[in-house]
Motif scaffolding. Structure first.
Motif, PDB file in Angstrom:
ATOM      1  N   HIS A 169       0.862  -1.187   0.000  1.00 50.88           N
ATOM      2  CA  HIS A 169       0.000   0.000   0.000  1.00 50.88           C
ATOM      3  C   HIS A 169       0.897   1.235   0.000  1.00 50.88           C
ATOM      4  CE1 HIS A 169      -3.780   2.127   0.684  1.00 50.88           C
ATOM      5  NE2 HIS A 169      -3.097   2.922   1.495  1.00 50.88           N
ATOM      6  N   ARG A 216       3.897  -1.456   3.850  1.00 52.60           N
ATOM      7  CA  ARG A 216       3.267  -0.145   4.076  1.00 52.60           C
ATOM      8  C   ARG A 216       4.298   0.930   3.712  1.00 52.60           C
ATOM      9  NH1 ARG A 216       2.264  -0.574  10.226  1.00 52.60           N
ATOM     10  NH2 ARG A 216       4.374  -1.371  10.013  1.00 52.60           N
ATOM     11  N   ASP A 245      -1.572   4.524  -4.158  1.00 52.00           N
ATOM     12  CA  ASP A 245      -2.893   4.156  -3.626  1.00 52.00           C
ATOM     13  C   ASP A 245      -3.588   5.344  -2.979  1.00 52.00           C
ATOM     14  OD1 ASP A 245      -2.927   1.237  -4.109  1.00 52.00           O
ATOM     15  OD2 ASP A 245      -1.120   1.309  -2.872  1.00 52.00           O
ATOM     16  N   ARG A 285      -8.030   9.128  -2.444  1.00 48.88           N
ATOM     17  CA  ARG A 285      -7.757   7.749  -2.858  1.00 48.88           C
ATOM     18  C   ARG A 285      -7.555   7.754  -4.367  1.00 48.88           C
ATOM     19  NH1 ARG A 285     -11.669   4.687  -4.374  1.00 48.88           N
ATOM     20  NH2 ARG A 285     -13.236   5.707  -3.074  1.00 48.88           N
TER      21      ARG A 285
END
Ligand code: NDP
Ligand SMILES: Nc1nc(O)c(N)c(N[C@@H]2O[C@H](COP(=O)(O)O)[C@@H](O)[C@H]2O)n1
Length: 220
Positions: free
Chosen positions: A2, A148, A168, A217
């Protein structure tokens, strides 16, 4: 994996001035938020342009956040990652000090002497012929257990990450100042898009310090 891109811009969208020197755009609360985001990440990424301009450490500053990471079984500090095709990162840069582990993503064009110097201080990841191939480099980083990912800039790297479809989330603090300058870096520089512009969905909008924090997003 992500990938969250986080940056602070002036009200007119600049990351810093035409002198490309680091400017504190964020206020106290926003810097504290950035520290928490670093603490929630496995790695913090910048381009070599930011290393040469700012000499950042990219470490978590709040000792309690470091302690929480230790309790969770994470390294005290997230890893640092530099995207640096030819190994221009200076060996005395803060980003390759002992405060945390560091990865330098290089291309095949990086000379052997630069590789040898940096290999003493960082894990080297090679992807791409003349420029770092971000898709391959990020795949290698994911294989190394980095899930992450927080990207702090600058504008050249952020553009390329959007181009590669790797973003992302985008979190932008827009501060109460005007920097101006056609040569001052913006949030996304590079060649720019002329069609098929990446689109975003606004997740939240909040007043922070004397500015606004926007969380987007990435669609698609
Ligand atoms: N306000 C904020 O939140 C922030 C501000 N900044 C500011 O931004 C400025 C630096 O930004 P910028 O100059 O854009 O530098 P970047 O940090 O984006 O680094 C860009 C460099 O990364 C290297 N690179 C390697 N592979 C790629 C790739 N695939 N795509 C893109 N770049 C690649 C290139 O150098 P090479 O070809 O040698 O590999 C390129 O010149 C400074 O003024 C700094 O203060 C930076 C971060 C956050
Ligand atoms: N979030 C944010 N707000 C600002 O106003 C900024 N100038 C930056 N800059 C980024 O932070 C890095 C410095 O980190 P350290 O203090 O050395 O840990 C700098 O290189 C930019 O990436 N960020």
């Amino acid at each position: 994996m992500h990938v969250v891109v986080n940056a602070a811009t002036s009200a007119d969208g600049k990351l810093s001035s035409r002198r490309r020197e680091q400017i504190a755009i964020s206020g106290e609360k926003d810097f504290a938020r950035v520290d928490r985001l670093r603490a929630d990440s496995d790695a913090v990424v910048v381009g070599v342009g930011t290393v040469l301009a700012d000499d950042p450490s990219l470490t978590v500053k709040d000792e309690q956040l470091c302690e929480r990471r230790r309790e969770q079984g994470d390294p005290e500090q997230p890893a640092r990652i530099v995207v640096d095709s030819t190994g221009r990162t200076p060996t005395d840069a803060a980003i390759v000090d002992d405060a945390a582990s560091t990865y330098v993503c290089l291309s095949e064009a990086a000379p052997v002497d630069r590789r040898m110097d940096l290999a003493d201080r960082a894990e080297l990841v090679t992807a791409g012929e003349d420029r770092v191939d971000l898709l391959r480099a990020f795949a290698a980083l994911e294989a190394a257990g980095l899930e992450r990912i927080m990207v702090e800039g600058g504008g050249e790297l952020i553009f390329s990450l959007f181009e590669a479809g790797l973003v992302d989330e985008l979190r932008v603090f827009v501060g109460p100042t005007v920097i101006g300058g056609r040569d001052a870096p913006t949030l996304a520089d590079g060649d720019g898009f002329v069609a098929e512009f990446p689109t975003l969905t606004l997740e939240s909008l909040e007043r922070v310090d004397d500015g606004a924090l926007l969380i987007w997003r990435a669609d698609g």
